[in-house]
Design an enzyme around this catalytic site. Structure first.
Site, PDB file in Angstrom:
ATOM      1  N   ASP A  98      53.355  34.505  50.753  1.00  0.00           N
ATOM      2  CA  ASP A  98      51.975  34.744  50.248  1.00  0.00           C
ATOM      3  C   ASP A  98      52.420  34.252  48.441  1.00  0.00           C
ATOM      4  OD1 ASP A  98      49.660  36.216  49.205  1.00  0.00           O
ATOM      5  OD2 ASP A  98      49.978  37.397  50.800  1.00  0.00           O
ATOM      6  N   ASP A 199      46.788  33.755  47.270  1.00  0.00           N
ATOM      7  CA  ASP A 199      45.775  34.944  47.047  1.00  0.00           C
ATOM      8  C   ASP A 199      44.664  34.512  46.052  1.00  0.00           C
ATOM      9  OD1 ASP A 199      46.029  37.935  47.309  1.00  0.00           O
ATOM     10  OD2 ASP A 199      45.812  37.948  45.097  1.00  0.00           O
ATOM     11  N   GLU A 256      42.947  32.183  50.110  1.00  0.00           N
ATOM     12  CA  GLU A 256      42.058  33.321  50.344  1.00  0.00           C
ATOM     13  C   GLU A 256      40.924  32.921  49.303  1.00  0.00           C
ATOM     14  OE1 GLU A 256      41.932  37.888  49.689  1.00  0.00           O
ATOM     15  OE2 GLU A 256      42.879  36.584  48.439  1.00  0.00           O
ATOM     16  N   HIS A 329      45.272  42.797  55.789  1.00  0.00           N
ATOM     17  CA  HIS A 329      45.762  44.291  55.027  1.00  0.00           C
ATOM     18  C   HIS A 329      44.898  44.644  54.398  1.00  0.00           C
ATOM     19  CE1 HIS A 329      46.448  40.965  52.243  1.00  0.00           C
ATOM     20  NE2 HIS A 329      46.484  41.617  51.388  1.00  0.00           N
ATOM     21  N   ASP A 330      43.575  44.107  54.191  1.00  0.00           N
ATOM     22  CA  ASP A 330      42.528  44.312  53.182  1.00  0.00           C
ATOM     23  C   ASP A 330      41.358  44.810  54.103  1.00  0.00           C
ATOM     24  OD1 ASP A 330      43.940  43.742  50.991  1.00  0.00           O
ATOM     25  OD2 ASP A 330      42.757  41.574  50.983  1.00  0.00           O
TER      26      ASP A 330
HETATM   27  C1  NOJ Z   1      43.762  39.960  47.559  1.00  0.00           C
HETATM   28  C2  NOJ Z   1      44.881  40.568  48.396  1.00  0.00           C
HETATM   29  O1  NOJ Z   1      44.552  40.072  49.657  1.00  0.00           O
HETATM   30  C3  NOJ Z   1      44.527  41.969  48.191  1.00  0.00           C
HETATM   31  O2  NOJ Z   1      45.395  42.730  48.794  1.00  0.00           O
HETATM   32  C4  NOJ Z   1      44.884  42.073  46.579  1.00  0.00           C
HETATM   33  O3  NOJ Z   1      44.722  43.475  46.260  1.00  0.00           O
HETATM   34  C5  NOJ Z   1      44.080  41.262  45.641  1.00  0.00           C
HETATM   35  N1  NOJ Z   1      44.005  39.793  46.015  1.00  0.00           N
HETATM   36  C6  NOJ Z   1      44.777  41.109  44.440  1.00  0.00           C
HETATM   37  O4  NOJ Z   1      45.887  40.237  44.345  1.00  0.00           O
END
Ligand code: NOJ
Length: 559
Positions: A98, A199, A256, A329-330
């Site tokens: 990541d 990210d 992402e 994970h989000d």
């Molecule tokens: C996306 C990540 O997946 C998330 O977990 C994170 O809080 C934010 N970006 C900031 O890095």
């Protein structure tokens, strides 16, 4: 369309904090991951995406990096990481790291320097602006509530943080910073990393005028997304990174990208664009958010879900590539979100898996998805750990929301739904740790766990295995063209895939009722047809079917 290993792969995401704890300190770690590699190999995984394991004060669980070239002590050592890579490669799997380069931690040495004085050599590594009339430079809101700007006493001005105030945004306008980032990435790729998940990478180029976001309701802070999502120089930066680093390695990349449209995704992932391989878009993840955003939960509809996913399938059919995901994970657990996490948990988890894995793109599985882990419903906010959830709770209380309403939204949407420990077996703490877990396990681990799933031949786990094996056997699953059927049907998600003289028909019932389906395919045109996979006892017969609750079937035709 060109063939590529990363198109044919299945990726498994590990959130290390919650995966497996080898030293019983309550926090998952790298040696814990190594213990489970045979499990992932058995599942059929090709690539492991590892959420951040770098040195970090953990304001946002590792997405706030204080040293890009060191391993977080809680997770182990660099020697452990080297061992992990070796063990992954030994099993003929690959490792995707990541990469969090839109921002760092405020404890990164660059920022420690940057905030000291306006003359500091690292000053321009971050984004600094003077206040306006004693207030923040503009009205942008941080993704984790409050202003996106934080005052710095030493220099009497503000730095930008699109996430928490411990996550200052890096200044990509600065050539020196970009070079540092590229050499850091090169360092990891030289160590043998096979992939990078980037990210919020479409946030790195900002409109340097930092205009106020539109604010018709006169709120204190509003979204500034228009001025930093897919910003003015984003493609220049990605092409530069590709030219200087990525192009020199056979590496898989996924960006992402909240707020990216399929049109933009073609630019990010087009074969001749030399940027990235694929993006994570959020359109289907935003489907149950109202005007008030994430916590303003609204019902979702299958028609909209089909419309969104199909749009992405069609737009990237000839150029570019899709990633396919229900979870990470989000996000809340998909079986609780789009399926049925009670009576039909087993059926609906398999149905959702089929619907996703048979589309065109690279499928991602998030830890625990393969055993149908569900959302958790902690009774009080004190059990939650996620910074976004905790900040939102405070904010909503201030706004006067009743606690019940806030908790309800948290039960549906909190990122901690995905972060409760992996459920391995029925022993204490689901076999995740013998210590005190950093976040409580979901009490349903006594029923839902890996040990049970492996023993039960009818489990969700074995079904995922079959889906992955089919992908290895049938090129059409990877490369076939997608076509939506029955777009106005509110209950069924059906589509076909086509490759040369072969066809696949995928039919999924998204409801708990029986639903009639009659095939629009003229079976007589094909020499053979057969059922490839289903979550019920089904036959090769497909003319008029009554689909059972959450039933899914995949048929294969060839001429
Ligand atoms: C996306 C990540 O997946 C998330 O977990 C994170 O809080 C934010 N970006 C900031 O890095």
């Amino acid at each position: 369309m060109n063939k590529a290993w990363w198109k044919e792969s299945v990726v498994y995401q590990i959130y290390p904090r919650s995966f497996n704890d080898s030293n019983n300190d309550g926090i998952g770690d790298i040696l814990g991951i190594i213990e489970k590699l045979d499990y992932l190999k058995d599942l059929g995984i090709d690539v492991i995406w590892l959420s951040p394991v770098y040195e970090s004060p953990n304001d946002d669980n590792g997405y706030d990096i204080s040293n890009y070239q060191a391993i977080m002590a809680e997770f182990g050592t660099m020697a452990d990481w080297n061992q992990l890579l070796k063990e992954i490669h030994r099993r003929d799997m690959k490792l995707m790291m990541d990469l969090v380069i839109n921002h760092s931690s405020d404890e990164h040495s660059w920022f420690v320097e940057s905030r000291k004085s306006k003359e500091n050599a690292y000053r321009d590594y971050y984004i600094w602006r003077p206040g306006k009339d004693g207030y923040e430079p503009n009205n942008w809101e941080s993704a984790f509530s409050g202003s996106a700007w934080q005052y710095n006493k030493e220099t009497d001005d503000y730095f930008l943080h699109l996430f928490s105030k411990k996550q200052p945004d890096l200044n990509w306008e600065n050539t020196t910073l970009r070079k540092e980032i590229y050499s850091m990435i090169t360092w990891w790729l030289d160590k043998g990393v096979d992939g990078l998940r980037m990210d919020v990478i479409n946030f790195i180029s900002k409109d340097t005028n930092f205009p106020d976001g539109e604010n018709p309701e006169g709120k204190k802070y509003v979204s500034g997304a228009k001025y930093f999502m897919n910003g003015p120089k984003i493609h220049d930066y990605l092409q530069e990174m590709n030219k200087n680093v990525l192009s020199k390695y056979d590496v898989m990349t996924v960006g992402e990208m909240p707020g990216a449209t399929p049109e933009e995704a073609v630019l990010y992932t087009g074969e001749r664009r030399d940027e990235l391989n694929m993006v994570f878009h959020f359109e289907h993840m935003d489907i149950d958010s109202g005007f008030g955003g994430k916590w303003d939960v609204k019902p979702w509809s299958l028609i909209t879900l089909k419309e969104i996913l199909s749009k992405w399938q069609y737009k990237l059919e000839h150029d570019g590539w899709n990633s396919l995901y229900w979870n990470n994970h989000d996000q809340p657990r998909v079986v609780s979100r789009f399926g049925h996490d009670d009576e039909y948990r087993n059926k609906s988890a398999k149905m959702l898996a089929t619907t996703l894995h048979m589309m065109k793109g690279t499928p991602y599985i998030y830890q625990g998805e393969e055993i149908g882990m569900t959302n958790v419903r902690f009774s009080t906010i004190s059990k939650y750990r996620d910074i976004e959830t905790l900040n939102a709770y405070k904010e909503k209380v201030t706004e006067g929301w009743p606690v019940d309403k806030i908790m309800q939204a948290i039960h549906i949407k909190s990122r901690d739904n995905a972060r409760t420990p992996m459920q391995w077996d029925t022993t204490t703490n689901a076999g995740f740790t013998e210590g005190e877990p950093w976040i409580q396990v979901n009490p349903n681990y006594t029923d839902i766990n890996v040990k049970q799933a492996i023993q039960d031949s009818n489990s969700i786990f074995h079904y995922y295995k079959q889906l992955i094996q089919l992908r290895k056997k049938y090129d059409i699953i990877v490369y076939g063209a997608y076509d939506l059927l029955l777009e106005d049907n509110q209950d069924i998600f059906a589509y076909t895939r086509q490759l040369g003289s072969e066809k696949l028909l995928i039919i999924s019932n998204f409801t708990e009722k029986q639903v009639a389906f009659s095939t629009p395919i003229d079976v007589k045109l094909y020499r053979t047809h057969k059922l490839l996979i289903s979550n019920y006892e089904a036959t090769d017969e497909l003319e008029d079917i009554s689909l059972q609750p959450y039933e899914t079937r995949v048929y294969y035709f060839s001429k």
